[in-house]
Design an enzyme around this catalytic site. Structure first.
Site, PDB file in Angstrom:
ATOM      1  N   GLU A 258     -15.466  29.873  39.927  1.00 38.72           N
ATOM      2  CA  GLU A 258     -15.157  30.890  39.617  1.00 38.72           C
ATOM      3  C   GLU A 258     -14.869  31.362  37.352  1.00 38.72           C
ATOM      4  OE1 GLU A 258     -14.086  30.689  42.292  1.00 38.72           O
ATOM      5  OE2 GLU A 258     -14.626  32.328  43.551  1.00 38.72           O
TER       6      GLU A 258
ATOM      7  N   LYS B 128      -4.387  26.786  38.127  1.00 37.92           N
ATOM      8  CA  LYS B 128      -3.695  26.090  38.218  1.00 37.92           C
ATOM      9  C   LYS B 128      -4.071  24.095  38.405  1.00 37.92           C
ATOM     10  CE  LYS B 128       0.120  25.307  42.405  1.00 37.92           C
ATOM     11  NZ  LYS B 128       0.770  26.207  43.446  1.00 37.92           N
TER      12      LYS B 128
ATOM     13  N   GLU C  40      -2.380  36.929  51.205  1.00 33.38           N
ATOM     14  CA  GLU C  40      -1.944  35.847  51.645  1.00 33.38           C
ATOM     15  C   GLU C  40      -0.609  34.879  51.326  1.00 33.38           C
ATOM     16  OE1 GLU C  40      -5.412  33.517  48.139  1.00 33.38           O
ATOM     17  OE2 GLU C  40      -3.465  33.490  47.322  1.00 33.38           O
TER      18      GLU C  40
ATOM     19  N   LYS D 265     -14.783  29.063  51.248  1.00 33.56           N
ATOM     20  CA  LYS D 265     -15.521  28.642  50.354  1.00 33.56           C
ATOM     21  C   LYS D 265     -16.211  27.134  50.023  1.00 33.56           C
ATOM     22  CE  LYS D 265     -11.034  28.901  46.774  1.00 33.56           C
ATOM     23  NZ  LYS D 265     -10.122  27.636  46.495  1.00 33.56           N
TER      24      LYS D 265
ATOM     25  N   GLY E 227       0.149  29.886  42.582  1.00 27.48           N
ATOM     26  CA  GLY E 227      -0.580  30.622  42.324  1.00 27.48           C
ATOM     27  C   GLY E 227      -0.289  32.321  41.833  1.00 27.48           C
ATOM     28  N   ARG E 228       0.068  32.923  43.384  1.00 28.00           N
ATOM     29  CA  ARG E 228       0.614  34.886  43.704  1.00 28.00           C
ATOM     30  C   ARG E 228       1.964  35.170  43.252  1.00 28.00           C
ATOM     31  NH1 ARG E 228      -0.838  32.505  47.751  1.00 28.00           N
ATOM     32  NH2 ARG E 228       0.848  31.534  50.451  1.00 28.00           N
TER      33      ARG E 228
ATOM     34  N   HIS F 140      -5.836  62.912  46.992  1.00 27.30           N
ATOM     35  CA  HIS F 140      -6.909  63.435  46.845  1.00 27.30           C
ATOM     36  C   HIS F 140      -8.404  62.598  47.768  1.00 27.30           C
ATOM     37  CE1 HIS F 140      -5.863  67.255  44.982  1.00 27.30           C
ATOM     38  NE2 HIS F 140      -4.836  66.358  44.717  1.00 27.30           N
TER      39      HIS F 140
HETATM   40  O1  F6P Z   1      -8.420  30.608  46.594  1.00 22.48           O
HETATM   41  C1  F6P Z   1      -6.855  31.429  46.615  1.00 22.48           C
HETATM   42  C2  F6P Z   1      -6.384  30.352  45.637  1.00 22.48           C
HETATM   43  O2  F6P Z   1      -5.787  29.450  45.528  1.00 22.48           O
HETATM   44  C3  F6P Z   1      -4.818  31.285  44.775  1.00 22.48           C
HETATM   45  O3  F6P Z   1      -3.821  30.838  46.267  1.00 22.48           O
HETATM   46  C4  F6P Z   1      -4.983  31.094  43.793  1.00 22.48           C
HETATM   47  O4  F6P Z   1      -3.782  31.895  42.672  1.00 22.48           O
HETATM   48  C5  F6P Z   1      -6.318  31.632  43.045  1.00 22.48           C
HETATM   49  O5  F6P Z   1      -7.096  30.175  43.963  1.00 22.48           O
HETATM   50  C6  F6P Z   1      -6.510  30.518  41.435  1.00 22.48           C
HETATM   51  O6  F6P Z   1      -6.201  29.140  41.502  1.00 22.48           O
HETATM   52  P1  F6P Z   1      -5.944  28.020  40.649  1.00 22.48           P
HETATM   53  O7  F6P Z   1      -4.963  29.055  39.365  1.00 22.48           O
HETATM   54  O8  F6P Z   1      -5.761  26.763  40.789  1.00 22.48           O
HETATM   55  O9  F6P Z   1      -7.645  28.375  39.627  1.00 22.48           O
END
Ligand code: F6P
Length: 518
Positions: free
Chosen positions: A214, A208, A354, A512, A268-269, A385
């Site tokens: 990452e 987003k 979250e 972060k 995002g979620r 189990h």
């Molecule tokens: O670090 C949390 C977060 O902001 C989430 O809420 C989100 O889904 C994820 O990182 C990824 O964010 P982006 O889509 O901006 O890379």
């Protein structure tokens, strides 16, 4: 504007405290004995879904009081605010409109005076056209070969949902192999890359913000891997992106026509219903993706229009509030009886934790009551189990959601009968338990008389452990969409009652920042 009410100051909350002290030691077995129709009286349905909440420590009075709480908090108005696109994410000054992504009627919602339906519709058309190109083989890689493998690069909300759905609906999938890269762990990236042919691989960078370390690091590694073979000018055949940050995507080298939109009014979620779900559409075909959206829309309409006493997500939320804030429960388990829903819990962990892992209320004050729940779980029967011992006989009360399906996908009725026998038996065992007398009788019957005194105490089950059962006919894109949307609305209702903002996530920032300084 959302109301801003500390729930503990309401009349209903005080009545619930009193009611709790009256019924806290009631056993579910007594409740079932008192009302032979309890299962029917405490069940709701929505199309194929049967939601049975009879195995909860509630009476009709508890439900009434919980509904009074929802009314006193002004839940009805807040549901309207959600669907109408009011800026209920106040800390980020944003609307929260994932429901609009699965609405196929022109609903005339405006954000900053601009209708959003045309944008949503265009984005869907773009996803449809693109997925048809790739699936049909018309979209070719740099050497003219059709695409065989898709790699979704994203993390959190840009990964968990699509990954969970692609795996859950594998039965409906086509010839494309879909892979997911999320963790910054390079070993994981190379483990995926080693399986791929650069001539026939398409990467989708989903972010987003397009600032997530990452995702950007993983995307660069994949781009370099590709460039070892493909000419720079041809990366447009192998890279597309989903983002709100078009500038940064262009800077990365992705052709602007290969950018799929995202909007700030989608968290995002909550985003897999948008172009973020393009890997789902590629894996299953656009028609199945649309069915997934339509199932979610059915849950939305139910949530918006159904009275609170018949409203499944509201009931789920109220029961959860009942346990969290009156019984002192902190943890809930979610157990899908379907191996393909293996990633559901990881997805729901982000959705719940979250969203509602917050301790400051909408009035900027520290809350004085518990919010959020710790979500864990696994697929049945695997869970039986591993951690089910704790749920049956441990010292914590852990409410469980059992999710099951009447039919299997591949038609193996023998397996499915055993699977579903376990689905039913677990909730029954949690509820009923096993008395001292029953254990004694069993041991005697089995000729175990020498050990009765030593073992009796360990074999007793108190029961009175609570659960919901959600039973669908079978796993389909439509039913899965419905299931997820019901959980989204449960989260929303809980956040409203707890007077917190379920739509920001400042709690992930500090770690972060510190990682950057290491
Ligand atoms: O670090 C949390 C977060 O902001 C989430 O809420 C989100 O889904 C994820 O990182 C990824 O964010 P982006 O889509 O901006 O890379």
């Amino acid at each position: 504007m959302l109301k801003n009410i500390n729930p503990t100051t309401t009349k209903s909350w005080k009545e619930l405290i009193k009611h709790f002290s009256e019924i806290k030691s009631l056993h579910l077995n007594q409740l079932f004995k008192q009302n032979v129709n309890r299962k029917k009286d405490f069940s709701l349905s929505l199309e194929q879904l049967q939601f049975d909440y009879s195995k909860n420590r509630v009476t009709a009075k508890s439900i009434n009081l919980l509904i009074n709480l929802a009314n006193e908090i002004g839940l009805k108005e807040t549901i309207n605010s959600l669907f109408n696109g009011e800026k209920i994410n106040t800390t980020e000054d944003r609307a929260v409109l994932h429901t609009a992504l699965r609405d196929f009627k022109n609903n005339e919602i405006k954000i900053n005076n601009q209708e959003i339906f045309p944008e949503v519709d265009n984005a869907r058309k773009k996803v449809k056209a693109f997925t048809e190109e790739v699936i049909s083989g018309n979209w070719k890689g740099h050497t003219g070969k059709p695409i065989t493998d898709i790699v979704n690069i994203g993390i959190g909300g840009s990964d968990l949902g699509p990954q969970m759905v692609v795996e859950a609906l594998d039965f409906y999938s086509n010839h494309l192999q879909v892979h997911f890269i999320s963790n910054i762990d390079g070993d994981a990236v190379h483990q995926v890359l080693k399986k791929l042919n650069p001539e026939t691989t398409l990467f989708i960078v989903v972010s987003k913000t397009f600032t997530t370390v990452e995702t950007l690091t993983n995307a660069s590694t994949c781009k370099n891997w590709l460039l070892q073979q493909a000419p720079k000018t041809k990366i447009e055949k192998h890279f597309i992106a989903v983002s709100t940050n078009t500038q940064a995507v262009k800077g990365f080298g992705i052709n602007p026509t290969n950018i799929f939109p995202m909007w700030n009014w989608i968290g995002g979620r909550f985003s897999m219903w948008s172009s973020v779900g393009i890997s789902i559409a590629l894996a299953l075909g656009y028609e199945n993706f649309e069915q997934f959206l339509k199932g979610a829309n059915t849950a939305d309409v139910h949530f918006k229009q159904t009275s609170f006493d018949k409203n499944i997500p509201i009931m789920m939320a109220l029961l959860s509030i009942w346990y969290t804030n009156f019984f002192g429960v902190t943890t809930e388990a979610i157990l899908p009886y379907a191996e393909s829903l293996n990633k559901l819990v990881a997805y729901l962990q982000q959705l719940f934790m979250e969203s509602n892992g917050k301790s400051v209320d909408r009035n900027r004050e520290n809350v004085t009551y518990n919010t959020g729940n710790i979500i864990f779980g696994s697929t049945g029967t695997n869970a039986q189990h591993s951690f089910m011992q704790h749920i049956h006989q441990g010292t914590h009360l852990i409410p469980v959601d059992f999710i099951g399906f009447k039919e299997s996908l591949y038609g193996d009725t023998k397996h499915h009968r055993i699977l579903m026998a376990n689905f039913k038996a677990q909730s029954q065992a949690l509820q009923e338990g096993k008395t001292k007398e029953a254990v004694h009788l069993d041991m005697k019957f089995n000729g175990n008389t020498n050990h009765i005194n030593d073992l009796l105490a360990y074999k007793i089950f108190d029961g009175n452990r609570v659960s919901n059962s959600l039973l669908f006919d079978k796993i389909t894109p439509y039913n899965l969409g419905m299931l997820i949307a019901l959980y989204e609305h449960k989260v929303f209702v809980q956040g409203i009652i707890w007077n917190i903002n379920s739509f920001d996530q400042f709690g992930v920032e500090l770690g972060k920042e510190m990682a950057k300084k290491q």
